[in-house]
Design a protein around this motif. Structure first.
Motif, PDB file in Angstrom:
ATOM      1  N   THR A 159       9.524   8.632  -6.120  1.00 56.98           N
ATOM      2  CA  THR A 159       9.263   8.501  -6.878  1.00 56.98           C
ATOM      3  C   THR A 159       9.684   8.609  -8.398  1.00 56.98           C
ATOM      4  O   THR A 159      11.068   8.322  -8.375  1.00 56.98           O
ATOM      5  CB  THR A 159       8.014   9.880  -7.454  1.00 56.98           C
ATOM      6  N   THR A 189       0.973  -1.252  -0.357  1.00 58.96           N
ATOM      7  CA  THR A 189      -0.163  -0.043  -0.266  1.00 58.96           C
ATOM      8  C   THR A 189       1.069   1.166  -0.043  1.00 58.96           C
ATOM      9  O   THR A 189       0.481   2.678   0.056  1.00 58.96           O
ATOM     10  CB  THR A 189      -0.442   0.311   1.193  1.00 58.96           C
ATOM     11  N   TRP A 241       2.751   1.616  -2.086  1.00 54.72           N
ATOM     12  CA  TRP A 241       2.738   2.543  -3.601  1.00 54.72           C
ATOM     13  C   TRP A 241       1.913   2.698  -4.276  1.00 54.72           C
ATOM     14  O   TRP A 241       0.442   2.891  -3.811  1.00 54.72           O
ATOM     15  CB  TRP A 241       3.597   0.942  -4.624  1.00 54.72           C
ATOM     16  N   ALA A 242       1.742   3.980  -4.819  1.00 53.83           N
ATOM     17  CA  ALA A 242       0.802   4.571  -5.959  1.00 53.83           C
ATOM     18  C   ALA A 242       1.102   4.978  -7.273  1.00 53.83           C
ATOM     19  O   ALA A 242       2.002   4.713  -7.575  1.00 53.83           O
ATOM     20  CB  ALA A 242      -0.284   5.637  -5.226  1.00 53.83           C
ATOM     21  N   SER A 259      -0.198   6.548 -11.175  1.00 53.21           N
ATOM     22  CA  SER A 259      -1.283   7.210 -12.151  1.00 53.21           C
ATOM     23  C   SER A 259      -0.030   7.730 -13.318  1.00 53.21           C
ATOM     24  O   SER A 259       1.210   6.706 -13.897  1.00 53.21           O
ATOM     25  CB  SER A 259      -0.579   8.280 -11.284  1.00 53.21           C
ATOM     26  N   TRP A 309       4.558   6.482 -10.691  1.00 51.09           N
ATOM     27  CA  TRP A 309       5.026   5.469  -9.647  1.00 51.09           C
ATOM     28  C   TRP A 309       5.079   6.128  -8.564  1.00 51.09           C
ATOM     29  O   TRP A 309       6.220   6.943  -8.652  1.00 51.09           O
ATOM     30  CB  TRP A 309       5.917   4.161  -9.184  1.00 51.09           C
ATOM     31  N   THR A 310       4.541   6.301  -7.173  1.00 48.21           N
ATOM     32  CA  THR A 310       5.169   6.946  -5.830  1.00 48.21           C
ATOM     33  C   THR A 310       4.995   6.729  -4.593  1.00 48.21           C
ATOM     34  O   THR A 310       4.461   6.052  -4.795  1.00 48.21           O
ATOM     35  CB  THR A 310       4.088   8.469  -5.740  1.00 48.21           C
ATOM     36  N   TYR A 311       6.231   6.304  -4.281  1.00 37.77           N
ATOM     37  CA  TYR A 311       6.430   5.627  -3.173  1.00 37.77           C
ATOM     38  C   TYR A 311       6.435   6.116  -1.843  1.00 37.77           C
ATOM     39  O   TYR A 311       7.436   7.086  -1.451  1.00 37.77           O
ATOM     40  CB  TYR A 311       7.349   4.834  -2.834  1.00 37.77           C
ATOM     41  N   THR A 312       5.860   5.874  -0.474  1.00 30.70           N
ATOM     42  CA  THR A 312       5.438   6.366   1.024  1.00 30.70           C
ATOM     43  C   THR A 312       6.058   5.816   1.627  1.00 30.70           C
ATOM     44  O   THR A 312       4.494   4.830   1.912  1.00 30.70           O
ATOM     45  CB  THR A 312       3.771   7.750   0.384  1.00 30.70           C
TER      46      THR A 312
END
Length: 211
Positions: free
Chosen positions: A167, A90, A92-93, A95, A106-109
């Motif tokens: 990202t 979760t 990762w997102a 777009s 991709w974006t990683y939090t």
């Protein structure tokens, strides 16, 4: 490489990593002609490690273990839970995806205890493209080259110059109609701990202000 971080510190690190990646140069390597993980970088999945391979006569040095693999619709496929127990996918997102997820961002939090990212691979057909970011000075020095469509950047020097990022973008190997439909997207760990400064210890500038 699992480090328990305070949530606030993790958020600070995420911001710093995003700023770093904005000024970096995207490097890639391709032409492996097989799966990345499990495959070219090792088997089974948990054993996958990025390694230097541009020079077949050089000693193989493993640099970065696999973290997680997402499937063609970008759902979690496999997690290296033995090494990264705090990761659940979760973080990762995705777009800007298109061409059956053959391209995207991709974006990683990271959360408390989560690792950093240095490499990611986009697999399609019988090949994959490995990506990582380096500073412009690394390219200026000739350590890595941009626009490469082969494995020439898979040297220890170029791979070791990879920044920790939160990202990035990907594009799968080209087919007759552009990037091929994504088979999977894989992320690999930093070989350096992502550890914030101890909030209990004031920085030198803070000490000066207190003085």
């Amino acid at each position: 490489m699992n480090f328990k971080l305070p949530i606030a510190a993790s958020l600070v690190i995420t911001g710093l990593l995003s700023a770093q990646s904005a000024s970096a140069v995207l490097i890639q390597a391709e032409g492996f002609n097989e799966n990345d993980c499990a495959g070219y970088f090792g088997r089974p999945f948990e054993a996958c490690q990025i390694f230097n391979s541009a020079d077949p006569d050089a000693d193989q040095i493993q640099i970065s273990p696999v973290i997680v693999k997402f499937d063609e619709v970008l759902g979690v496929d496999e997690i290296n839970s033995d090494a990264f127990g705090s990761i659940d996918g979760t973080e990762w997102a995705f777009s800007g995806t298109g061409n059956d997820n053959g391209t995207g961002t991709w974006t990683y939090t990271p959360g408390p205890g989560d690792t950093g990212i240095r490499y990611w691979a986009a697999k399609a057909g019988n090949d994959f493209i490995l990506y990582w970011d380096v500073d412009q000075s690394v390219v200026d020095a000739g350590t890595c080259t941009t626009g490469s469509t082969d494995m020439s950047n898979m040297t220890l020097a170029c791979l070791s110059a990879a920044n920790i990022v939160s990202t990035g973008t990907w594009s799968t190997p080209e087919g007759p109609n552009g990037p091929r439909e994504l088979s999977h997207l894989t992320f690999y760990d930093t070989d350096d701990p992502v550890v914030p400064p101890d909030p209990q210890v004031p920085a030198p500038a803070t000490l000066a202000l207190l003085g």
